[in-house]
Design a protein around this motif. Structure first.
Motif, PDB file in Angstrom:
ATOM      1  N   VAL A   1      52.435  12.145 117.051  1.00 46.90           N
ATOM      2  CA  VAL A   1      51.214  12.499 116.332  1.00 46.90           C
ATOM      3  C   VAL A   1      51.307  11.804 114.980  1.00 46.90           C
ATOM      4  CG1 VAL A   1      49.881  14.363 115.299  1.00 46.90           C
ATOM      5  CG2 VAL A   1      51.034  14.721 117.502  1.00 46.90           C
ATOM      6  N   TRP A   2      50.232  11.148 114.568  1.00 49.19           N
ATOM      7  CA  TRP A   2      50.246  10.441 113.282  1.00 49.19           C
ATOM      8  C   TRP A   2      48.916  10.648 112.575  1.00 49.19           C
ATOM      9  CZ3 TRP A   2      47.062   6.283 111.873  1.00 49.19           C
ATOM     10  CH2 TRP A   2      46.183   5.839 112.877  1.00 49.19           C
ATOM     11  N   GLN A   3      48.917  10.361 111.259  1.00 51.55           N
ATOM     12  CA  GLN A   3      47.708  10.461 110.448  1.00 51.55           C
ATOM     13  C   GLN A   3      47.571   9.206 109.620  1.00 51.55           C
ATOM     14  OE1 GLN A   3      49.064  14.264 108.675  1.00 51.55           O
ATOM     15  NE2 GLN A   3      46.877  14.745 108.697  1.00 51.55           N
ATOM     16  N   ALA A   4      46.331   8.757 109.456  1.00 48.60           N
ATOM     17  CA  ALA A   4      46.087   7.595 108.604  1.00 48.60           C
ATOM     18  C   ALA A   4      46.213   8.013 107.148  1.00 48.60           C
ATOM     19  CB  ALA A   4      44.693   7.045 108.874  1.00 48.60           C
ATOM     20  N   THR A   5      46.816   7.139 106.337  1.00 47.97           N
ATOM     21  CA  THR A   5      46.895   7.362 104.884  1.00 47.97           C
ATOM     22  C   THR A   5      46.561   6.031 104.240  1.00 47.97           C
ATOM     23  OG1 THR A   5      49.212   6.787 104.928  1.00 47.97           O
ATOM     24  CG2 THR A   5      48.713   9.129 105.025  1.00 47.97           C
ATOM     25  N   GLY A   6      45.277   5.755 104.111  1.00 51.04           N
ATOM     26  CA  GLY A   6      44.867   4.457 103.571  1.00 51.04           C
ATOM     27  C   GLY A   6      45.127   3.370 104.589  1.00 51.04           C
ATOM     28  N   GLU A   7      45.837   2.329 104.159  1.00 47.82           N
ATOM     29  CA  GLU A   7      46.103   1.175 105.031  1.00 47.82           C
ATOM     30  C   GLU A   7      47.145   1.498 106.104  1.00 47.82           C
ATOM     31  OE1 GLU A   7      44.813  -2.449 104.747  1.00 47.82           O
ATOM     32  OE2 GLU A   7      43.432  -0.775 104.381  1.00 47.82           O
ATOM     33  N   ALA A   8      48.016   2.441 105.782  1.00 44.15           N
ATOM     34  CA  ALA A   8      49.147   2.711 106.673  1.00 44.15           C
ATOM     35  C   ALA A   8      49.002   4.091 107.308  1.00 44.15           C
ATOM     36  CB  ALA A   8      50.441   2.596 105.890  1.00 44.15           C
ATOM     37  N   GLY A   9      50.101   4.642 107.763  1.00 38.47           N
ATOM     38  CA  GLY A   9      50.048   5.951 108.391  1.00 38.47           C
ATOM     39  C   GLY A   9      51.348   6.689 108.219  1.00 38.47           C
ATOM     40  N   VAL A  10      51.332   7.949 108.628  1.00 35.20           N
ATOM     41  CA  VAL A  10      52.551   8.735 108.596  1.00 35.20           C
ATOM     42  C   VAL A  10      52.658   9.499 109.916  1.00 35.20           C
ATOM     43  CG1 VAL A  10      51.404  10.600 107.298  1.00 35.20           C
ATOM     44  CG2 VAL A  10      53.894  10.468 107.312  1.00 35.20           C
ATOM     45  N   VAL A  11      53.846   9.428 110.509  1.00 31.93           N
ATOM     46  CA  VAL A  11      54.099  10.150 111.762  1.00 31.93           C
ATOM     47  C   VAL A  11      54.510  11.562 111.411  1.00 31.93           C
ATOM     48  CG1 VAL A  11      55.588  10.293 113.797  1.00 31.93           C
ATOM     49  CG2 VAL A  11      54.731   8.073 113.032  1.00 31.93           C
ATOM     50  N   THR A  12      53.811  12.535 111.994  1.00 31.26           N
ATOM     51  CA  THR A  12      54.086  13.930 111.631  1.00 31.26           C
ATOM     52  C   THR A  12      54.782  14.711 112.736  1.00 31.26           C
ATOM     53  OG1 THR A  12      51.859  14.539 112.354  1.00 31.26           O
ATOM     54  CG2 THR A  12      52.153  14.054 110.014  1.00 31.26           C
ATOM     55  N   ALA A  13      54.690  14.250 113.972  1.00 29.57           N
ATOM     56  CA  ALA A  13      55.352  14.998 115.059  1.00 29.57           C
ATOM     57  C   ALA A  13      55.702  14.079 116.215  1.00 29.57           C
ATOM     58  CB  ALA A  13      54.448  16.120 115.549  1.00 29.57           C
ATOM     59  N   LEU A  14      56.741  14.481 116.920  1.00 32.24           N
ATOM     60  CA  LEU A  14      57.171  13.768 118.130  1.00 32.24           C
ATOM     61  C   LEU A  14      56.712  14.588 119.330  1.00 32.24           C
ATOM     62  CD1 LEU A  14      58.989  11.812 119.829  1.00 32.24           C
ATOM     63  CD2 LEU A  14      60.887  13.366 119.339  1.00 32.24           C
TER      64      LEU A  14
END
Ligand SMILES: Nc1nc2c(ncn2[C@@H]2O[C@H](COP(=O)(O)OP(=O)(O)O)[C@@H](O)[C@H]2O)c(=O)[nH]1
Ligand SMILES: [Mg+2]
Ligand SMILES: [Zn+2]
Length: 334
Positions: free
Chosen positions: A84-97
């Motif tokens: 599971v990931w979320q967009a943060t501007g140009e990039a993203g952050v993975v929040t869960a496997l």
């Protein structure tokens, strides 16, 4: 530094400092890839298609790739993971496997299993006439695949190097695996039609190639994906050893269907230390006879009433496979 016992308050402060340091490092890393603490998009599912250690490349459901950092407290993520990931501007952050259906792993120096790739459902064991195949090594890879719960197939590459000298031995070898029921594919990355059956075998699966250095794993990937830049190690004439040239793990979608994961870590996938009883389960044609020997702790070497040896005498198990099993058991037994 002298050891001293911290009181609870000192310990709390030390932990707080550690936490602040971690957060600072994370913010710095985010800035480095142009990410700010700005608003985050909705949570979405994605597939890890490349891993560079600290950051990952995640493929979105629309088929785009996004560079992502990892939230703290996530386990080690590997190529093939669904996240599971979320967009943060140009990039993203993975929040869960998301849960892994399978994982390829090897033990670290402390004996802890460390994931190499995830959600693979097929292991293609590659062998070749040059460097000369080792039946024991092929059996080790097959057993490791079986014990991991992933279906193996055998790819015998470089068939352009088959001649009158080696033809009989190679045919006899491949026949052993065909009889067990494994898919056996002869291939050559140098023949125009040598790859057809490999392409068929890959359809509908997420696969990896494993095998000795120099057998042609990178060449197979390169032939399957002519538009990608994959380096093929030159076979050194002096040592006969191929070079390791690929540096990051990556998942590729194949034009004809299926995915392959090409990873330097996967090359270190091999059989781990275990008991001879556990190893026997990695020899799939032994299964009907396991637990049927006269003695419970039968070593399958000399005991009367050994169900495995009797099966060999009746021609139901290949003698070479039993002998190879005994040899491997000697080498890896714990
Ligand atoms: N004759 C022949 N050589 C091959 C074939 N496939 C690969 N090679 C050569 O084998 C060497 C090692 O190949 P590479 O793909 O780097 O092997 P890897 O170590 O398993 O990744 C290279 O020199 C390739 O050109 C083949 O089908 N036939
Ligand atoms: Mg290679
Ligand atoms: Zn026995």
């Amino acid at each position: 530094m002298a050891k001293r016992k911290l009181n609870r308050r000192q310990q709390w402060r030390a932990e707080k400092i550690q936490q602040e340091r971690r957060e600072r490092a994370e913010r710095k890393q985010r800035r480095a890839i142009g990410e700010t603490d700005a608003e985050q998009g909705p949570e979405q599912e994605g597939l890890v298609v490349a891993s560079f250690g600290a950051s990952l490349e995640v493929e979105t459901q629309e088929g785009q790739t996004v560079r992502c950092l990892l939230r703290q407290n996530l386990p080690l993520l590997v190529v093939g993971d669904r996240v599971v990931w979320q967009a943060t501007g140009e990039a993203g952050v993975v929040t869960a496997l998301l849960e892994r259906r399978s994982q390829l792993a090897r033990p670290d120096p402390q004996g802890q299993m460390k994931a190499l790739a995830a959600n693979i459902d097929q292991i293609l064991v590659v062998a070749a006439p040059e460097p000369l195949y080792s039946p024991d090594l092929i059996n080790q890879y097959l057993a490791a695949a079986e014990l991991t719960g992933i279906s193996p197939a055998l790819v015998f590459n470089k068939i352009d190097l088959i001649d009158e000298q080696n033809r009989k031995a190679v045919e006899a070898l491949l026949f052993i695996y065909q009889r067990i029921g494994y898919p056996v594919i002869s291939a050559s990355t140098k023949h125009e039609h040598g790859m057809d059956r490999v392409i068929d075998q890959l359809k509908g699966h997420t696969s990896v190639f494993v095998g000795q250095s120099g057998v042609g794993k990178s060449s197979l990937v390169k032939t399957l994906l002519p538009q990608e830049r994959i380096s093929v190690g030159e076979l050194s004439a002096q040592s006969g050893l191929g070079q390791h040239t690929t540096s990051t793990a990556r998942l590729y979608h194949l034009p004809a269907g299926g995915e392959i994961i090409d990873s330097p870590g996967v090359r270190e996938f091999r059989l781990w230390p275990m008991s001879r009883q556990a190893l026997a389960r990695g020899f799939i044609e032994f299964h009907p006879w396991l637990g049927r020997c006269k003695f419970r702790d039968c070593s399958h070497t000399h005991e009367p009433g050994c169900a495995l040896r009797e099966a060999v005498e009746r021609g139901e198990i290949s003698r070479q496979r039993l002998e190879s099993y005994l040899k491997i058991a000697e080498q890896i037994e714990t």
